[in-house]
Design a protein around this motif. Structure first.
Motif, PDB file in Angstrom:
ATOM      1  N   LEU A 196     -19.171  -3.069   3.137  1.00 11.12           N
ATOM      2  CA  LEU A 196     -17.766  -2.661   3.103  1.00 11.12           C
ATOM      3  C   LEU A 196     -17.602  -1.299   2.428  1.00 11.12           C
ATOM      4  O   LEU A 196     -16.814  -0.465   2.887  1.00 11.12           O
ATOM      5  CB  LEU A 196     -16.938  -3.714   2.377  1.00 11.12           C
ATOM      6  CG  LEU A 196     -16.760  -5.055   3.083  1.00 11.12           C
ATOM      7  CD1 LEU A 196     -15.960  -6.017   2.215  1.00 11.12           C
ATOM      8  CD2 LEU A 196     -16.083  -4.880   4.438  1.00 11.12           C
ATOM      9  N   ALA A 197     -18.344  -1.061   1.350  1.00 16.97           N
ATOM     10  CA  ALA A 197     -18.245   0.223   0.656  1.00 16.97           C
ATOM     11  C   ALA A 197     -18.754   1.365   1.537  1.00 16.97           C
ATOM     12  O   ALA A 197     -18.132   2.433   1.612  1.00 16.97           O
ATOM     13  CB  ALA A 197     -19.026   0.172  -0.660  1.00 16.97           C
ATOM     14  N   GLU A 198     -19.888   1.153   2.214  1.00 18.25           N
ATOM     15  CA  GLU A 198     -20.430   2.186   3.099  1.00 18.25           C
ATOM     16  C   GLU A 198     -19.493   2.454   4.270  1.00 18.25           C
ATOM     17  O   GLU A 198     -19.306   3.602   4.692  1.00 18.25           O
ATOM     18  CB  GLU A 198     -21.808   1.765   3.611  1.00 18.25           C
ATOM     19  CG  GLU A 198     -22.895   1.736   2.564  1.00 18.25           C
ATOM     20  CD  GLU A 198     -23.408   3.123   2.226  1.00 18.25           C
ATOM     21  OE1 GLU A 198     -22.941   4.110   2.844  1.00 18.25           O
ATOM     22  OE2 GLU A 198     -24.278   3.218   1.341  1.00 18.25           O
ATOM     23  N   PHE A 199     -18.880   1.394   4.798  1.00 24.07           N
ATOM     24  CA  PHE A 199     -17.987   1.569   5.938  1.00 24.07           C
ATOM     25  C   PHE A 199     -16.720   2.313   5.532  1.00 24.07           C
ATOM     26  O   PHE A 199     -16.208   3.137   6.292  1.00 24.07           O
ATOM     27  CB  PHE A 199     -17.636   0.218   6.550  1.00 24.07           C
ATOM     28  CG  PHE A 199     -16.776   0.321   7.775  1.00 24.07           C
ATOM     29  CD1 PHE A 199     -17.175   1.089   8.853  1.00 24.07           C
ATOM     30  CD2 PHE A 199     -15.563  -0.341   7.859  1.00 24.07           C
ATOM     31  CE1 PHE A 199     -16.387   1.198  10.000  1.00 24.07           C
ATOM     32  CE2 PHE A 199     -14.772  -0.239   8.993  1.00 24.07           C
ATOM     33  CZ  PHE A 199     -15.178   0.530  10.056  1.00 24.07           C
ATOM     34  N   VAL A 250     -12.090  -0.988   2.441  1.00 22.49           N
ATOM     35  CA  VAL A 250     -11.764  -0.564   3.805  1.00 22.49           C
ATOM     36  C   VAL A 250     -10.252  -0.406   3.963  1.00 22.49           C
ATOM     37  O   VAL A 250      -9.776   0.513   4.638  1.00 22.49           O
ATOM     38  CB  VAL A 250     -12.324  -1.578   4.825  1.00 22.49           C
ATOM     39  CG1 VAL A 250     -11.913  -1.208   6.242  1.00 22.49           C
ATOM     40  CG2 VAL A 250     -13.838  -1.646   4.716  1.00 22.49           C
ATOM     41  N   ARG A 251      -9.489  -1.280   3.323  1.00 28.09           N
ATOM     42  CA  ARG A 251      -8.030  -1.212   3.407  1.00 28.09           C
ATOM     43  C   ARG A 251      -7.517   0.149   2.915  1.00 28.09           C
ATOM     44  O   ARG A 251      -6.693   0.791   3.578  1.00 28.09           O
ATOM     45  CB  ARG A 251      -7.416  -2.339   2.584  1.00 28.09           C
ATOM     46  CG  ARG A 251      -5.898  -2.343   2.525  1.00 28.09           C
ATOM     47  CD  ARG A 251      -5.414  -3.376   1.509  1.00 28.09           C
ATOM     48  NE  ARG A 251      -3.982  -3.366   1.390  1.00 28.09           N
ATOM     49  CZ  ARG A 251      -3.162  -4.158   2.079  1.00 28.09           C
ATOM     50  NH1 ARG A 251      -3.664  -5.028   2.931  1.00 28.09           N
ATOM     51  NH2 ARG A 251      -1.867  -4.085   1.909  1.00 28.09           N
ATOM     52  N   SER A 252      -8.019   0.607   1.787  1.00 24.24           N
ATOM     53  CA  SER A 252      -7.576   1.891   1.236  1.00 24.24           C
ATOM     54  C   SER A 252      -8.003   3.053   2.131  1.00 24.24           C
ATOM     55  O   SER A 252      -7.240   4.011   2.331  1.00 24.24           O
ATOM     56  CB  SER A 252      -8.135   2.081  -0.175  1.00 24.24           C
ATOM     57  OG  SER A 252      -7.621   1.103  -1.055  1.00 24.24           O
ATOM     58  N   ALA A 253      -9.212   2.976   2.675  1.00 20.28           N
ATOM     59  CA  ALA A 253      -9.681   4.039   3.567  1.00 20.28           C
ATOM     60  C   ALA A 253      -8.833   4.089   4.836  1.00 20.28           C
ATOM     61  O   ALA A 253      -8.505   5.172   5.343  1.00 20.28           O
ATOM     62  CB  ALA A 253     -11.153   3.817   3.918  1.00 20.28           C
ATOM     63  N   LEU A 254      -8.466   2.924   5.344  1.00 16.43           N
ATOM     64  CA  LEU A 254      -7.640   2.862   6.544  1.00 16.43           C
ATOM     65  C   LEU A 254      -6.264   3.468   6.281  1.00 16.43           C
ATOM     66  O   LEU A 254      -5.719   4.196   7.127  1.00 16.43           O
ATOM     67  CB  LEU A 254      -7.518   1.405   6.998  1.00 16.43           C
ATOM     68  CG  LEU A 254      -7.151   1.131   8.451  1.00 16.43           C
ATOM     69  CD1 LEU A 254      -8.154   1.769   9.390  1.00 16.43           C
ATOM     70  CD2 LEU A 254      -7.064  -0.364   8.706  1.00 16.43           C
ATOM     71  N   ARG A 271     -17.363 -15.836   3.033  1.00 22.47           N
ATOM     72  CA  ARG A 271     -16.939 -14.697   3.849  1.00 22.47           C
ATOM     73  C   ARG A 271     -18.166 -14.137   4.557  1.00 22.47           C
ATOM     74  O   ARG A 271     -19.113 -13.670   3.920  1.00 22.47           O
ATOM     75  CB  ARG A 271     -16.288 -13.637   2.970  1.00 22.47           C
ATOM     76  CG  ARG A 271     -15.085 -14.129   2.173  1.00 22.47           C
ATOM     77  CD  ARG A 271     -13.903 -14.412   3.085  1.00 22.47           C
ATOM     78  NE  ARG A 271     -13.339 -13.216   3.657  1.00 22.47           N
ATOM     79  CZ  ARG A 271     -12.298 -12.563   3.114  1.00 22.47           C
ATOM     80  NH1 ARG A 271     -11.727 -12.994   1.987  1.00 22.47           N
ATOM     81  NH2 ARG A 271     -11.813 -11.492   3.694  1.00 22.47           N
ATOM     82  N   CYS A 272     -18.141 -14.187   5.880  1.00 25.41           N
ATOM     83  CA  CYS A 272     -19.262 -13.715   6.700  1.00 25.41           C
ATOM     84  C   CYS A 272     -18.888 -12.391   7.352  1.00 25.41           C
ATOM     85  O   CYS A 272     -17.839 -12.286   7.990  1.00 25.41           O
ATOM     86  CB  CYS A 272     -19.604 -14.736   7.776  1.00 25.41           C
ATOM     87  SG  CYS A 272     -20.158 -16.316   7.116  1.00 25.41           S
ATOM     88  N   LEU A 273     -19.752 -11.405   7.225  1.00 26.44           N
ATOM     89  CA  LEU A 273     -19.452 -10.054   7.689  1.00 26.44           C
ATOM     90  C   LEU A 273     -20.375  -9.648   8.825  1.00 26.44           C
ATOM     91  O   LEU A 273     -21.578  -9.923   8.792  1.00 26.44           O
ATOM     92  CB  LEU A 273     -19.601  -9.060   6.535  1.00 26.44           C
ATOM     93  CG  LEU A 273     -19.185  -7.620   6.832  1.00 26.44           C
ATOM     94  CD1 LEU A 273     -17.667  -7.523   6.963  1.00 26.44           C
ATOM     95  CD2 LEU A 273     -19.680  -6.685   5.736  1.00 26.44           C
ATOM     96  N   ALA A 274     -19.798  -8.987   9.813  1.00 27.71           N
ATOM     97  CA  ALA A 274     -20.560  -8.349  10.883  1.00 27.71           C
ATOM     98  C   ALA A 274     -19.968  -6.967  11.102  1.00 27.71           C
ATOM     99  O   ALA A 274     -18.744  -6.815  11.168  1.00 27.71           O
ATOM    100  CB  ALA A 274     -20.505  -9.168  12.163  1.00 27.71           C
ATOM    101  N   LEU A 275     -20.833  -5.960  11.210  1.00 24.92           N
ATOM    102  CA  LEU A 275     -20.374  -4.581  11.346  1.00 24.92           C
ATOM    103  C   LEU A 275     -21.243  -3.870  12.364  1.00 24.92           C
ATOM    104  O   LEU A 275     -22.435  -3.662  12.143  1.00 24.92           O
ATOM    105  CB  LEU A 275     -20.426  -3.873   9.995  1.00 24.92           C
ATOM    106  CG  LEU A 275     -19.967  -2.419   9.920  1.00 24.92           C
ATOM    107  CD1 LEU A 275     -18.581  -2.238  10.533  1.00 24.92           C
ATOM    108  CD2 LEU A 275     -19.980  -1.943   8.473  1.00 24.92           C
TER     109      LEU A 275
END
Length: 397
Positions: free
Chosen positions: A202-205, A233-237, A365-369
């Motif tokens: 999430l931080a890298e994205f 990600v919310r703040s970056a968006l 919480r499962c993440l896929a990117l």
């Protein structure tokens, strides 16, 4: 008469391997008629998991090949072009080029998600061949209109204008040599979460979103079905939706990043998204949102696993798909009262594909990117009916 040619080439990386090419006058039976070709293959053509490219080059006439080289000529990454000598980017081949004869096979360094993009390779070969020549005695008129005689060489057949009254003298083979080349490329699009933890991804994205937006500016598009968009990600968006200034110098002169063209967040996750994911219609190729076997059973299980975020971003060169789903504790925590009641096949179905996760009080919480070549987001926007359903969502900021 026999001629022997050997071309030992000393390059920057030491003595390069060459082959001896022999041919016999006057007919040169060892040489092919016409310039040989060089071929190049890159495997796999699409790298979707951490690994390397295998590159092979060879010619159509191995016996008349002095050397073959494979060179990494550059890469088109998400945020920049990289090539030999690019600061901070490790060459895919070392040494570069790699030379052998009469063919060469080489493996690149291992690639990761940071290398996502297209990687270009060039194959070169020094080859020998023969060509037919004919000598003709012809007449022509000079600039004063006087008739002159000349010997004219052609590749076959009598010379044309301005020559006339041509008489055939002889035909013969001529040995030729030179470098032939071709190029090819491989695509690397690996999912980020295979190499990063949940929080790291999430931080890298979030960082990538902002850096990509500096290049894409108003052409960036972002759409999300999201009960919540995780930080950061919310703040970056929100930042790319507003636009911003960056890299300001001491005079206060800054670069400007215009707001993204469109940022839409729909707060309800529709049933169509579960159906696409769990029946396999949004799975395959470069998309790795694949949870166990895709079948009708998966469609039944799907609604029991909440999709917290499904974010699609069209960037400068690449598109990004992020999914964050919530698995209830009864599927993975033996201390949960409902754990024994869950059928094992259902448990396996739900947990398959959940390789990068973070356990929270509310569940796992499962993440896929996934990163893909640009172009998939507009298609998914239509498929997932973003515009017709937008009245149910809200826009950032």
């Amino acid at each position: 008469m026999r001629w022997v040619f050997l071309f030992p080439l000393v390059l920057g990386f030491g003595l390069a391997q060459t082959c001896t090419v022999r041919y016999t006058a006057p007919h040169y039976p060892e040489l092919p008629v016409g310039r040989p070709q060089v071929f190049l293959t890159v495997n796999p053509t699409a790298l979707t998991a951490s690994g390397s490219f295998a590159v092979r080059a060879w010619t159509s006439s191995p016996s008349t090949t002095a050397w073959v080289r494979v060179r990494w000529s550059g890469s088109q990454l998400a945020l920049k072009d990289a090539g030999p000598g690019t600061p901070g980017y490790t060459s895919l081949l070392s040494p570069n080029p790699v030379q052998g004869c009469p063919e060469v096979s080489v493996t690149t360094r291992d690639l990761s998600w940071r290398d996502n993009g297209f990687h270009n390779f060039t194959a070169e070969a020094f080859v020998y061949w023969k060509e037919w020549r004919e000598d003709w005695s012809c007449k022509y008129r000079d600039s004063q209109g006087q008739e002159q005689s000349s010997t004219v060489t052609t590749s076959g057949g009598a010379p044309g204008y301005p020559y006339y009254a041509c008489t055939y003298l002889r035909g013969y083979w001529v040995p030729q040599s030179g470098v032939v080349s071709t190029s090819g490329r491989g695509a690397a699009y690996m999912s980020w979460e295979r190499e990063l933890s949940y929080d790291q991804a999430l931080a890298e994205f979030a960082t990538r979103l902002v850096e990509d937006h500096k290049r894409a500016t108003a052409s960036m598009l972002a759409y999300a079905y999201a009960k919540e968009v995780p930080e950061p990600v919310r703040s970056a968006l929100a930042q790319v939706a507003r636009g911003y200034f960056y890299d300001c110098n001491w005079l206060g002169i800054c670069n400007r990043a215009d707001p993204a063209g469109e940022v839409k967040v729909l707060t309800d996750v529709p049933q169509i998204l579960y159906g696409l994911l769990y029946t396999g219609r949004l799975c395959g190729g470069l998309i790795t949102f694949c949870f166990g076997q895709q079948n009708a059973r998966g469609a039944d299980i799907g609604p029991r696993v909440e999709i917290q975020t499904f974010l699609m971003v069209k960037g400068w060169r690449h598109d990004y798909l992020l999914m964050d789903r919530l698995v209830p504790r009864r599927y993975y925590d033996p201390s949960d009262p409902e754990y024994p009641a869950v059928p094992q096949d259902e448990r396996t179905q739900v947990l398959q594909g959940c390789n990068t996760y973070k356990d929270t009080p509310g569940g796992r919480r499962c993440l896929a990117l996934v990163e893909t070549p640009t172009g998939i987001v507009p298609t998914l926007k239509t498929l997932l009916m973003i515009d017709p359903m937008f009245q149910r969502g809200r826009q950032y900021p």
